[in-house]
Design a protein around this motif. Sequence first.
Motif, mmCIF file in Angstrom:
data_model
loop_
_atom_site.group_PDB
_atom_site.id
_atom_site.type_symbol
_atom_site.label_atom_id
_atom_site.label_comp_id
_atom_site.label_asym_id
_atom_site.label_seq_id
_atom_site.Cartn_x
_atom_site.Cartn_y
_atom_site.Cartn_z
ATOM 1 N N THR A 55 -12.442 -0.022 -5.953
ATOM 2 C CA THR A 55 -11.212 0.722 -5.684
ATOM 3 C C THR A 55 -11.271 1.456 -4.361
ATOM 4 N N PHE A 56 -10.246 1.322 -3.580
ATOM 5 C CA PHE A 56 -10.074 2.106 -2.359
ATOM 6 C C PHE A 56 -8.898 3.034 -2.619
ATOM 7 N N GLY A 57 -8.858 4.174 -1.914
ATOM 8 C CA GLY A 57 -7.634 4.984 -1.992
ATOM 9 C C GLY A 57 -7.617 6.069 -3.037
ATOM 10 N N CYS A 58 -6.421 6.418 -3.475
ATOM 11 C CA CYS A 58 -6.198 7.656 -4.218
ATOM 12 C C CYS A 58 -6.399 7.496 -5.731
ATOM 13 N N GLN A 59 -6.156 8.593 -6.417
ATOM 14 C CA GLN A 59 -6.317 8.625 -7.881
ATOM 15 C C GLN A 59 -5.392 7.647 -8.591
ATOM 16 N N MET A 60 -4.258 7.379 -7.937
ATOM 17 C CA MET A 60 -3.335 6.445 -8.568
ATOM 18 C C MET A 60 -3.915 5.039 -8.562
ATOM 19 N N ASN A 61 -4.588 4.718 -7.461
ATOM 20 C CA ASN A 61 -5.261 3.429 -7.407
ATOM 21 C C ASN A 61 -6.422 3.384 -8.388
ATOM 22 N N ALA A 62 -7.109 4.511 -8.527
ATOM 23 C CA ALA A 62 -8.239 4.552 -9.459
ATOM 24 C C ALA A 62 -7.728 4.263 -10.880
ATOM 25 N N ASN A 91 -8.975 -3.346 -5.158
ATOM 26 C CA ASN A 91 -7.692 -2.660 -5.251
ATOM 27 C C ASN A 91 -7.577 -1.800 -3.993
ATOM 28 N N THR A 92 -6.731 -2.217 -3.073
ATOM 29 C CA THR A 92 -6.786 -1.698 -1.703
ATOM 30 C C THR A 92 -5.826 -0.533 -1.435
ATOM 31 N N CYS A 93 -6.108 0.170 -0.331
ATOM 32 C CA CYS A 93 -5.306 1.308 0.130
ATOM 33 C C CYS A 93 -4.956 1.053 1.595
ATOM 34 N N THR A 94 -3.829 1.551 2.029
ATOM 35 C CA THR A 94 -3.459 1.349 3.428
ATOM 36 C C THR A 94 -2.924 2.639 4.055
ATOM 37 N N VAL A 95 -3.280 3.783 3.474
ATOM 38 C CA VAL A 95 -2.694 5.035 3.939
ATOM 39 C C VAL A 95 -3.142 5.368 5.364
ATOM 40 N N ARG A 96 -4.370 5.004 5.687
ATOM 41 C CA ARG A 96 -4.867 5.127 7.072
ATOM 42 C C ARG A 96 -5.554 3.839 7.475
ATOM 43 N N GLY A 126 -3.089 -4.151 -4.647
ATOM 44 C CA GLY A 126 -2.913 -2.774 -4.193
ATOM 45 C C GLY A 126 -2.047 -2.658 -2.954
ATOM 46 N N CYS A 127 -2.052 -1.451 -2.413
ATOM 47 C CA CYS A 127 -1.069 -1.070 -1.393
ATOM 48 C C CYS A 127 -1.098 -1.908 -0.129
ATOM 49 N N MET A 128 -2.301 -2.270 0.305
ATOM 50 C CA MET A 128 -2.416 -3.032 1.559
ATOM 51 C C MET A 128 -1.695 -4.387 1.452
ATOM 52 N N ILE A 211 3.022 5.638 4.837
ATOM 53 C CA ILE A 211 3.379 4.274 4.453
ATOM 54 C C ILE A 211 3.610 4.142 2.940
ATOM 55 N N VAL A 212 3.209 5.177 2.201
ATOM 56 C CA VAL A 212 3.260 5.065 0.738
ATOM 57 C C VAL A 212 4.636 4.634 0.197
ATOM 58 N N PRO A 213 5.751 5.232 0.660
ATOM 59 C CA PRO A 213 7.043 4.809 0.097
ATOM 60 C C PRO A 213 7.349 3.315 0.320
ATOM 61 N N TYR A 214 6.775 2.750 1.378
ATOM 62 C CA TYR A 214 7.016 1.331 1.661
ATOM 63 C C TYR A 214 6.173 0.424 0.783
ATOM 64 N N VAL A 215 4.998 0.896 0.385
ATOM 65 C CA VAL A 215 4.111 0.033 -0.388
ATOM 66 C C VAL A 215 4.109 0.343 -1.890
ATOM 67 N N ARG A 216 4.675 1.480 -2.251
ATOM 68 C CA ARG A 216 4.715 1.851 -3.668
ATOM 69 C C ARG A 216 6.131 1.862 -4.215
ATOM 70 N N GLY A 217 7.105 1.653 -3.327
ATOM 71 C CA GLY A 217 8.483 1.530 -3.805
ATOM 72 C C GLY A 217 9.131 2.845 -4.189
ATOM 73 N N GLY A 246 1.170 11.425 -9.848
ATOM 74 C CA GLY A 246 2.413 10.997 -9.202
ATOM 75 C C GLY A 246 2.334 11.408 -7.747
ATOM 76 N N GLN A 247 3.028 10.718 -6.859
ATOM 77 C CA GLN A 247 3.003 11.106 -5.440
ATOM 78 C C GLN A 247 3.665 12.460 -5.237
ATOM 79 N N ASN A 248 4.598 12.778 -6.096
ATOM 80 C CA ASN A 248 5.248 14.070 -5.992
ATOM 81 C C ASN A 248 5.686 14.495 -7.390
#
Length: 486
Positions: A55-62, A91-96, A126-128, A211-217, A246-248
């Motif tokens: 897993t790469f990325g945040c708790q949501m990806n975890a 499970n990838t991340c693309t935030v940075r 995942g996000c990437m 980029i999160v809103p673009y990759v997480r909808g 949740g992101q927010n």
Amino acid sequence: MIDHTIKEYIEKIDLTQPIPTEEPMRQYYFLKKAKEIVKKESERLGRPLFSHTNTFGCQMNARDSEKLSGILREVGYMETDSEEADFVIYNTCTVRENANLRVYGRLGVLHGYKKKNPHMKIALCGCMMQEPTVVEKLQKSYRFVDLIFGTHNIFKFAELLVTTLESNRMVIDIWKDTNQIVEDLPIERKYPFKSGVNIMFGCNNFCSYCIVPYVRGRERSREPRDIIREIEGLVADGVVEIMLLGQNVNSYGKNLDNPMTFAELLEEIEKIEGLERIRFMTSHPKDLSDELIQVMAKSTKICRHLHLPLQSGSTSLLKVMNRKYTKEQYLALADKIRTAIPDIALTTDIIVGFPGETEEDFLETLDVVRKVRYDSAFTFIYSKRTGTPAAAMENQIPEEIVKNRFDRLLKEVQDISKEMAERFTGTTQTVLVEELNGQMKDYVTGRLSNNHVVHFPGDASLLGKLVTVHLDECRGFYYIGSKIGE
Ligand code: SAH
Ligand code: SF4
Ligand code: F3S
């Protein structure tokens, strides 16, 4: 962990019958089918098949990865720590940008393993994968990848797994967006005593760097009854602490048929008997309500910790970032929270080097850091994400300037964290014991309600227990304590 009702259901499925069209029944069908394929392959090889989830990325990806592992376990793979496995999924991340570079780097290593074991399957999700340029690059230069899917169709993993195991070509399935939330799929939890719980997916905020809103909808909330049912199930299974994800989270419930606020949801969750601790992540300062502060202040289960991302202390930069609060509003909010809940730990995220950031802007950030006095802060160097408004902005900041600001910020943040941690030395706190200490023999490591870490003498019998610990000494970012009781 898999609910036995799901297990029983899967057992009864007849694979000669037509494939169900409704979810999650359709995925149960494919779970059963994958199970047969894995069993046959394992008999052929005369050994179990191994899988590895990275897993790469945040708790949501975890949390998503626990869903992937749950399915792999259910279909018969044995989880291994090694990436030299029969099925490896990233499970990838693309935030940075760094997150992407790490994945490409690791793929080279996986290719080497696959040459030794041609039956190995490599999957990426995942996000990437939600970025078309990434998928194009993989199709062109990483032909050895077997399966690519995105964030919106992760619930289809069992089905995609079957397609991949039955084919020799690269399987790609990416959805642009979704409004679907599929419940009741198997999950393999990493810890028996604590768990993440998704309360919402996606993000509608469009901060200009992100980029999160673009990759997480788009934002979608789970039904409260589904959330409560999941938590009750977790508690029955031994979980004492949950982290609502949740992101927010502060905008939870707005799009439900019967709208409900996040604070109201928390009050419902608080009532669940046997649940001891409630955490949540992440709160956007723009819509953190007074109602939430009141609910937190009177709660006995909600942890004394709030992660409140600042991003920048400059009002003009915050505007360009599309954060929708000013420096003054943020400071007033932090004050209000500290007044209502004096022992709360505040943590944050800060970006340095956003396009157009001047020395004055940066000094405003330092000023907020000094005024709020965070217990800890994640500091990030701005990373340009293609497709976001900020990527097209002029005045990208030269690397040396960013590096210099980053170092100054980090020093400030760390000095303050150490001072802040001192305030709890000598107090007695409840600690959830999470693991055996890797460095100190006969010590265990746990977390206080405010998320601070403490090491104290103890053994494996304490894992997952809430114990009373005296904080004897603060060593910068953690405490050394001694157990007083259970
Ligand atoms: N939804 C959460 C953040 C998710 S991303 C929130 O709004 O707080 C986690 C953190 O990554 C963000 O808070 C931000 O500080 C950082 N981040 C996001 N995009 C970034 C970028 N392009 N460059 C550097 N850091 C970034
Ligand atoms: Fe990104 Fe902003 Fe959404 Fe957080 S709130 S995920 S920073 S767009
Ligand atoms: Fe990364 Fe996706 Fe989380 S981009 S930070 S894994 S939502």
